[in-house]
Design a protein around this motif. Sequence first.
Motif, mmCIF file in Angstrom:
data_model
loop_
_atom_site.group_PDB
_atom_site.id
_atom_site.type_symbol
_atom_site.label_atom_id
_atom_site.label_comp_id
_atom_site.label_asym_id
_atom_site.label_seq_id
_atom_site.Cartn_x
_atom_site.Cartn_y
_atom_site.Cartn_z
ATOM 1 N N LYS A 126 29.180 47.817 55.174
ATOM 2 C CA LYS A 126 30.509 48.425 55.160
ATOM 3 C C LYS A 126 31.498 47.594 54.352
ATOM 4 C CE LYS A 126 32.268 48.934 59.203
ATOM 5 N NZ LYS A 126 32.550 49.445 60.558
ATOM 6 N N ILE A 127 31.345 46.278 54.372
ATOM 7 C CA ILE A 127 32.215 45.405 53.589
ATOM 8 C C ILE A 127 31.974 45.620 52.098
ATOM 9 C CG2 ILE A 127 32.870 43.020 53.109
ATOM 10 C CD1 ILE A 127 33.586 44.033 55.917
ATOM 11 N N ALA A 128 30.704 45.677 51.729
ATOM 12 C CA ALA A 128 30.373 45.897 50.322
ATOM 13 C C ALA A 128 30.918 47.235 49.840
ATOM 14 C CB ALA A 128 28.856 45.838 50.126
ATOM 15 N N THR A 129 30.831 48.262 50.685
ATOM 16 C CA THR A 129 31.338 49.582 50.319
ATOM 17 C C THR A 129 32.856 49.564 50.177
ATOM 18 O OG1 THR A 129 29.507 50.659 51.473
ATOM 19 C CG2 THR A 129 31.441 52.000 51.014
ATOM 20 N N ALA A 130 33.543 48.926 51.127
ATOM 21 C CA ALA A 130 35.005 48.841 51.065
ATOM 22 C C ALA A 130 35.461 48.114 49.811
ATOM 23 C CB ALA A 130 35.532 48.142 52.316
ATOM 24 N N ALA A 131 34.740 47.048 49.454
ATOM 25 C CA ALA A 131 35.089 46.298 48.246
ATOM 26 C C ALA A 131 34.907 47.152 46.999
ATOM 27 C CB ALA A 131 34.236 45.040 48.160
ATOM 28 N N ALA A 132 33.784 47.866 46.930
ATOM 29 C CA ALA A 132 33.519 48.722 45.769
ATOM 30 C C ALA A 132 34.588 49.798 45.624
ATOM 31 C CB ALA A 132 32.141 49.354 45.896
ATOM 32 N N THR A 133 35.039 50.336 46.743
ATOM 33 C CA THR A 133 36.090 51.360 46.719
ATOM 34 C C THR A 133 37.383 50.805 46.138
ATOM 35 O OG1 THR A 133 35.135 52.424 48.676
ATOM 36 C CG2 THR A 133 37.434 52.950 48.154
ATOM 37 N N GLN A 134 37.643 49.532 46.398
ATOM 38 C CA GLN A 134 38.856 48.884 45.881
ATOM 39 C C GLN A 134 38.661 48.315 44.481
ATOM 40 O OE1 GLN A 134 41.819 48.882 47.465
ATOM 41 N NE2 GLN A 134 40.912 50.059 49.149
ATOM 42 N N GLY A 135 37.453 48.437 43.953
ATOM 43 C CA GLY A 135 37.175 47.913 42.616
ATOM 44 C C GLY A 135 37.089 46.405 42.570
ATOM 45 N N SER A 136 36.678 45.799 43.682
ATOM 46 C CA SER A 136 36.559 44.338 43.729
ATOM 47 C C SER A 136 35.175 43.961 44.214
ATOM 48 C CB SER A 136 37.627 43.747 44.661
ATOM 49 O OG SER A 136 37.450 44.219 45.981
ATOM 50 N N THR A 137 34.861 42.687 44.134
ATOM 51 C CA THR A 137 33.599 42.191 44.669
ATOM 52 C C THR A 137 33.754 41.992 46.175
ATOM 53 O OG1 THR A 137 34.169 39.858 44.420
ATOM 54 C CG2 THR A 137 33.190 40.967 42.506
ATOM 55 N N PRO A 138 32.655 41.959 46.910
ATOM 56 C CA PRO A 138 32.773 41.690 48.349
ATOM 57 C C PRO A 138 33.496 40.383 48.647
ATOM 58 C CG PRO A 138 30.594 42.538 47.855
ATOM 59 C CD PRO A 138 31.267 42.297 46.537
ATOM 60 N N SER A 139 33.224 39.372 47.860
ATOM 61 C CA SER A 139 33.864 38.078 48.077
ATOM 62 C C SER A 139 35.373 38.164 47.892
ATOM 63 C CB SER A 139 33.276 37.031 47.128
ATOM 64 O OG SER A 139 33.895 35.776 47.311
ATOM 65 N N GLU A 140 35.805 38.839 46.836
ATOM 66 C CA GLU A 140 37.239 38.990 46.576
ATOM 67 C C GLU A 140 37.903 39.791 47.699
ATOM 68 O OE1 GLU A 140 37.077 39.056 41.667
ATOM 69 O OE2 GLU A 140 36.950 40.929 42.821
ATOM 70 N N HIS A 141 37.234 40.847 48.115
ATOM 71 C CA HIS A 141 37.768 41.675 49.199
ATOM 72 C C HIS A 141 37.928 40.855 50.478
ATOM 73 C CE1 HIS A 141 38.229 45.246 51.789
ATOM 74 N NE2 HIS A 141 37.411 44.625 52.620
ATOM 75 N N CYS A 142 36.918 40.074 50.814
ATOM 76 C CA CYS A 142 36.981 39.253 52.026
ATOM 77 C C CYS A 142 38.103 38.231 51.951
ATOM 78 C CB CYS A 142 35.643 38.556 52.256
ATOM 79 S SG CYS A 142 34.300 39.673 52.699
ATOM 80 N N ASP A 143 38.314 37.646 50.790
ATOM 81 C CA ASP A 143 39.397 36.670 50.622
ATOM 82 C C ASP A 143 40.757 37.290 50.928
ATOM 83 O OD1 ASP A 143 37.609 34.705 49.881
ATOM 84 O OD2 ASP A 143 37.970 34.930 47.719
ATOM 85 N N ILE A 144 40.967 38.516 50.433
ATOM 86 C CA ILE A 144 42.255 39.188 50.618
ATOM 87 C C ILE A 144 42.500 39.526 52.083
ATOM 88 C CG2 ILE A 144 43.545 41.302 50.106
ATOM 89 C CD1 ILE A 144 42.168 41.306 47.345
ATOM 90 N N ILE A 145 41.517 40.134 52.727
ATOM 91 C CA ILE A 145 41.710 40.561 54.107
ATOM 92 C C ILE A 145 41.773 39.376 55.058
ATOM 93 C CG2 ILE A 145 40.831 41.991 55.979
ATOM 94 C CD1 ILE A 145 41.834 43.559 53.577
ATOM 95 N N SER A 146 40.937 38.372 54.818
ATOM 96 C CA SER A 146 40.972 37.186 55.665
ATOM 97 C C SER A 146 42.339 36.517 55.592
ATOM 98 C CB SER A 146 39.870 36.205 55.233
ATOM 99 O OG SER A 146 39.847 35.079 56.076
ATOM 100 N N GLU A 147 42.909 36.460 54.413
ATOM 101 C CA GLU A 147 44.237 35.871 54.249
ATOM 102 C C GLU A 147 45.300 36.712 54.956
ATOM 103 O OE1 GLU A 147 46.626 32.840 53.441
ATOM 104 O OE2 GLU A 147 44.483 32.907 52.926
ATOM 105 N N ALA A 148 45.109 38.039 54.969
ATOM 106 C CA ALA A 148 46.046 38.914 55.683
ATOM 107 C C ALA A 148 46.056 38.602 57.175
ATOM 108 C CB ALA A 148 45.686 40.381 55.441
#
Length: 611
Positions: A123-145
């Motif tokens: 689900k994380i990989a899918t959410a990242a792809a939807t946002q046009g980012s890598t899973p790692s980049e997506h996790c960095d953003i949400i974790s910081e939030a």
Amino acid sequence: MAARINTSIQTSLSLLNPFHNSLNLKPTHFRTRLHFYQNLLSFASYSSSKRAIFCTTTSNFNSHDTGAATDPFVITTPLYYVNAAPHMGSAYTTIAADAIARFQRLLGKKVILITGTDEHGEKIATAAATQGSTPSEHCDIISEAYKTLWKDLDVAYDKFIRTTDPKHEAIVKEFYSKVLANGDIYRADYEGLYCVNCEEYKDEKELLADNCCPIHLKPCASRKEDNYFFALSKYQRLLEETLTQNPGFVQPAFRLNEVQSWIRSGLKDFSISRASVEWGIPVPNDKKQTIYVWFDALLGYISALSENGEQPNLHKVVASGWPASLHLIGKDILRFHAVYWPAMLMSAGLKLPKMVFGHGFLTKDGMKMGKSLGNTLEPNELVEKFGSDAVRYFFLREVEFGSDGDYAEDRFINIVNAHLANTIGNLLNRTLGLLKKNCQSTLLVDSTAAADGNAFKDKVEELVVKARNHYEELALSSACEAVLEIGNAGNSYMDERAPWSLFKQGGASSNAAAKDLVLILEAMRIIAIALSPVTPRLSWRIYAQLGYSKDQFDAATWNETKWGGLKAGQVMAPPNPVFARIEQAIVNGEEEVPKKPVKSKKKIAQGVAEA
């Protein structure tokens, strides 16, 4: 991890039975390798010494008895799933954990508050792809939030673990290897219906029409995989014995009945790897598969104890504070924490946490929350409008901890105004005003001398004892109520004594009035300490008004709730409201709450929309 089954509070509330056999696999076809049967046979020889070790390590799950005086009080929130931004359900769990941690610190205990983010899975990989980012980049953003929101809510966590941290991966692999060596992991084929949002296979009998997931209302996809399984069924009897011998392990008590029912219905082994998911920790003995997110994320409670920069080692990390004193979770993930996690720990030869507490869900205006209803509740917006103290106080005071609770804005405003602005804030303000007018803001006598023979002191002391007992029992709402009763008692005493009239009479009456003000201000000092786990900013403002420094406030312990802190000659600050009333304004014919009525220097980060 916090919301893997329910990706948001809105969808959570659609569940009547949130566990509905969530990980009990019942495949259409199931073929096992030969060594599976060999592992089953090994259960017959499961040693009595292993059981003895287990029993001795789980003999006490009491939340306020942490064993030796040097043992830390380790409290954890779930590791929150980063498929979307933080929601109010995550915030509720975390402010409750922070309040409990602050209280334990007041008792003088070494506290380790663990929180963090669960960052692996399809689900994380899918959410990242939807946002046009890598899973790692997506996790960095949400974790910081999450970190930003915790800061805005005054959450004083000690450890923030991310499951993508290298130190976490090392601990997970070592733990997996220990369970494997114990004969509790085997390989098998599995074919069934898979819900990507739940990250789990579903039993056909629990699905809706067209094989739709009852939680997400989306069709489950048919999958066939060759996975590794954990032999959960091997630990059924031990789990039954544990809950019988240690009924305090699962709280509130009514949730224990749920857990015992799940176990009695028969435990089934569950898959702990995925062949089709790349975004995860590789299985140590099979690089073609990744470890299932729950088997991964639960280990975050242990890996969080490791120190930055040191070589991760399971034995060393466990010695740093395990077992946890309290796992605080939403009721939707109770079975993972009260059934699967203990069995995993038994397999690895580790102690169990002392308590798992499953709290309820939140609704808004009596209805479940959802984007389609237009009634989502964003924690960032609440903090921006009302300030952190108001948010923390309302949810901890108005929601009986362990049960479901409801948010309504008009009730929020009424409660916060009545309790914080009026009962507490106004009492302090008018008392300091009288002190300034008649005593030059200076205390004429010690609070101990002022209370000689006065029943008001006895009432305050009685309520302090009640507040402490409620905090220790995790009855946070009742603790708030007991502290508020001190304020009510102070207001009643002020009205009965009418010191403004006594000052006008002069002489002995004036001296009596000066003593009355000391009594009320001493009660306010005690309120500041006793309510500080819930409203840390408000409590500091009260303490500052009483002439104390920030260092003195930060160093205060529960011992400061004993009567006798204020001394003769102590100079109070000029009266200044410590909590501004929340006012409603009429805008375009509708009531609208002005933003930031409570002064705050915090800048609120705008998070990603809640899923």
